[in-house]
Design a protein around this motif. Structure first.
Motif, PDB file in Angstrom:
ATOM      1  N   LEU A  26     -26.392  26.810  47.001  1.00  0.00           N
ATOM      2  CA  LEU A  26     -27.308  28.643  46.767  1.00  0.00           C
ATOM      3  C   LEU A  26     -28.768  28.560  46.721  1.00  0.00           C
ATOM      4  CD1 LEU A  26     -25.190  30.701  45.115  1.00  0.00           C
ATOM      5  CD2 LEU A  26     -25.835  31.282  47.220  1.00  0.00           C
TER       6      LEU A  26
ATOM      7  N   THR B 211     -22.692  40.295  49.307  1.00  0.00           N
ATOM      8  CA  THR B 211     -22.009  40.011  48.780  1.00  0.00           C
ATOM      9  C   THR B 211     -21.445  38.798  47.725  1.00  0.00           C
ATOM     10  OG1 THR B 211     -22.990  38.382  49.683  1.00  0.00           O
ATOM     11  CG2 THR B 211     -21.109  39.434  51.860  1.00  0.00           C
ATOM     12  N   SER B 212     -22.949  38.463  46.981  1.00  0.00           N
ATOM     13  CA  SER B 212     -23.074  37.510  45.329  1.00  0.00           C
ATOM     14  C   SER B 212     -22.883  38.573  44.826  1.00  0.00           C
ATOM     15  CB  SER B 212     -24.262  36.576  45.659  1.00  0.00           C
ATOM     16  OG  SER B 212     -25.396  37.536  45.918  1.00  0.00           O
TER      17      SER B 212
ATOM     18  N   ASN C 188     -21.842  43.257  55.878  1.00  0.00           N
ATOM     19  CA  ASN C 188     -20.926  42.725  55.123  1.00  0.00           C
ATOM     20  C   ASN C 188     -19.459  43.011  54.599  1.00  0.00           C
ATOM     21  OD1 ASN C 188     -22.529  39.921  53.985  1.00  0.00           O
ATOM     22  ND2 ASN C 188     -23.462  41.647  54.317  1.00  0.00           N
TER      23      ASN C 188
ATOM     24  N   VAL D  64     -32.435  37.909  45.698  1.00  0.00           N
ATOM     25  CA  VAL D  64     -32.010  36.418  46.046  1.00  0.00           C
ATOM     26  C   VAL D  64     -32.199  35.777  45.078  1.00  0.00           C
ATOM     27  CG1 VAL D  64     -32.134  34.613  47.383  1.00  0.00           C
ATOM     28  CG2 VAL D  64     -33.218  37.084  47.654  1.00  0.00           C
TER      29      VAL D  64
ATOM     30  N   THR E 217     -22.971  33.917  51.420  1.00  0.00           N
ATOM     31  CA  THR E 217     -23.394  34.063  50.521  1.00  0.00           C
ATOM     32  C   THR E 217     -25.148  32.748  51.261  1.00  0.00           C
ATOM     33  OG1 THR E 217     -23.779  35.389  48.671  1.00  0.00           O
ATOM     34  CG2 THR E 217     -25.463  33.734  49.131  1.00  0.00           C
TER      35      THR E 217
ATOM     36  N   SER F  43     -27.687  41.232  52.792  1.00  0.00           N
ATOM     37  CA  SER F  43     -26.708  40.395  52.778  1.00  0.00           C
ATOM     38  C   SER F  43     -26.150  38.969  51.757  1.00  0.00           C
ATOM     39  CB  SER F  43     -26.284  39.682  54.161  1.00  0.00           C
ATOM     40  OG  SER F  43     -26.484  40.317  55.042  1.00  0.00           O
ATOM     41  N   LEU F  44     -27.764  38.244  51.370  1.00  0.00           N
ATOM     42  CA  LEU F  44     -27.320  37.514  49.730  1.00  0.00           C
ATOM     43  C   LEU F  44     -27.273  38.043  49.148  1.00  0.00           C
ATOM     44  CD1 LEU F  44     -30.992  35.739  51.183  1.00  0.00           C
ATOM     45  CD2 LEU F  44     -28.344  34.884  51.285  1.00  0.00           C
TER      46      LEU F  44
END
Length: 352
Positions: free
Chosen positions: A130, A97-98, A250, A312, A277, A93-94
């Motif tokens: 972030l 989307t980013s 997402n 990440v 994020t 997910s992190l």
């Protein structure tokens, strides 16, 4: 009309899965179409909220409902005790989307324009959040490594849980403070002007429609992807959690970001992708840690695989670099998607 017809895939996927017991691939494909369709309806509700209540609130609501879908999806897997898959979903997910969501949105509209501009103040605040997210997610892993390698503490697992719970509470409090800062004390600084267009739906209808379809979206995702991700015989449960579960969770943000990018509403796009994020790192992941202790499957924030932490941290570094100047071009979108593809390859070839 076409979208309304695609909603039929929601009951079709349920029938194929629960009564017909069709092949997993067929159930997954029909379920994915249903989820994407539901996510597009959530995007429409966001558009109406952005017109009626302002882009800041519209983006926040879309991100929040997207996180609800991810939360429901994660709880399905967490209830089975698959904490490793839930952590993989958080990682996915992190970076999804980013990198993938924001990159695809920039590419979609970047071909037509020399550059796209957005509000640097808001992007700067999100970038700072972030960085805090990275600190909050890396600290438990470094703590675990230090305790096991240097001190060999016999109760390292218990200490990991205590630290994870404490970090989770702090991260949630910071996220709530961010909401107060951007929506209450400094709304004029971070909220662009409202659209002058009359919304298609009233605000209450947009919220209600988002809630209803978001719950359906999360439920379908849990049913369609929970078992394949859990099945170790599939070979790559970690990869499935980081890619399939994360992208489905997402879907609302990614579809909405591409749609708003086509309208050159980059402030809303940045709020959706980077804001999502931030919400996953500061709210969703900590909430899952807290909830896991109540449902009998405790989960900590220790990401033991270095690939998770590198992915990440790399995503945060790249996104901050691109968002720092307040403008984007299509090539920067290509860079974001390329970084996502590189991480995807690493996760694919990693030993399960």
């Amino acid at each position: 009309m076409i979208l309304a017809g695609l909603l039929l895939f929601v009951p079709i996927s349920l029938v194929l899965g629960y009564w017909v017991h069709a092949s997993p691939l067929l159930v997954f494909v029909t379920g994915a179409i249903a989820i994407i369709t539901l996510a597009n309806w959530i995007r429409r509700a966001t558009d109406n909220l952005a017109s009626g209540a302002g882009p800041a609130i519209g983006g926040l609501v879309n991100v929040t409902f997207g996180s609800i879908a991810e939360l429901i999806l994660a709880l399905f897997v967490l209830a089975r005790g698959d904490t490793a898959i839930v952590k993989a979903q958080i990682t996915g997910s992190l970076i999804g989307t980013s990198l993938l969501g924001l990159g695809a949105a920039i590419i979609v509209e970047g071909w037509k324009r020399e550059k796209q501009v957005f509000q640097r103040e808001r992007a700067g605040l999100l970038g700072s959040l972030l960085i805090l997210s990275i600190i909050g997610l890396m600290l438990p892993a470094l703590f675990d490594y230090t305790e096991r390698s240097s001190f060999a503490h016999p109760n390292t697992g218990a200490l990991d849980e205590k630290l994870s719970l404490s970090v989770s509470v702090i991260l949630i409090l910071v996220y709530l403070a961010n909401l107060v800062y951007t929506l209450v004390t400094h709304p004029d600084v971070f909220a662009p002007r409202k659209s002058q267009e009359k919304p298609e739906w009233p605000v209450w209808k947009s919220l209600g429609d988002s809630t209803r379809r978001d719950c359906c979206c999360g439920n379908r995702g849990g049913f369609d992807c929970g078992e394949p991700a859990r099945d170790r015989k599939s070979g790559r449960p970690w990869f499935l959690g980081i890619t399939v579960l994360a992208v489905i969770g997402n879907a609302a943000e990614i579809i909405a970001a591409m749609y708003f990018a086509r309208q050159d509403r980059m402030n809303l796009v940045m709020g959706l992708c980077i804001g999502s994020t931030v919400q996953v790192a500061l709210l969703l992941a900590p909430a899952l840690v807290l909830i896991s202790h109540f449902i009998g499957h405790p989960m900590n924030l220790v990401f033991t695989n270095p690939l998770d932490l590198i992915a990440v941290a790399g995503a945060v570094l790249v996104v901050n670099s691109i968002a720092s100047d307040g403008e984007t071009t299509w090539f920067e979108g290509v860079l974001l998607v390329s970084v996502y593809a590189l991480f995807g390859l690493a996760f694919f070839f990693a030993t399960p």
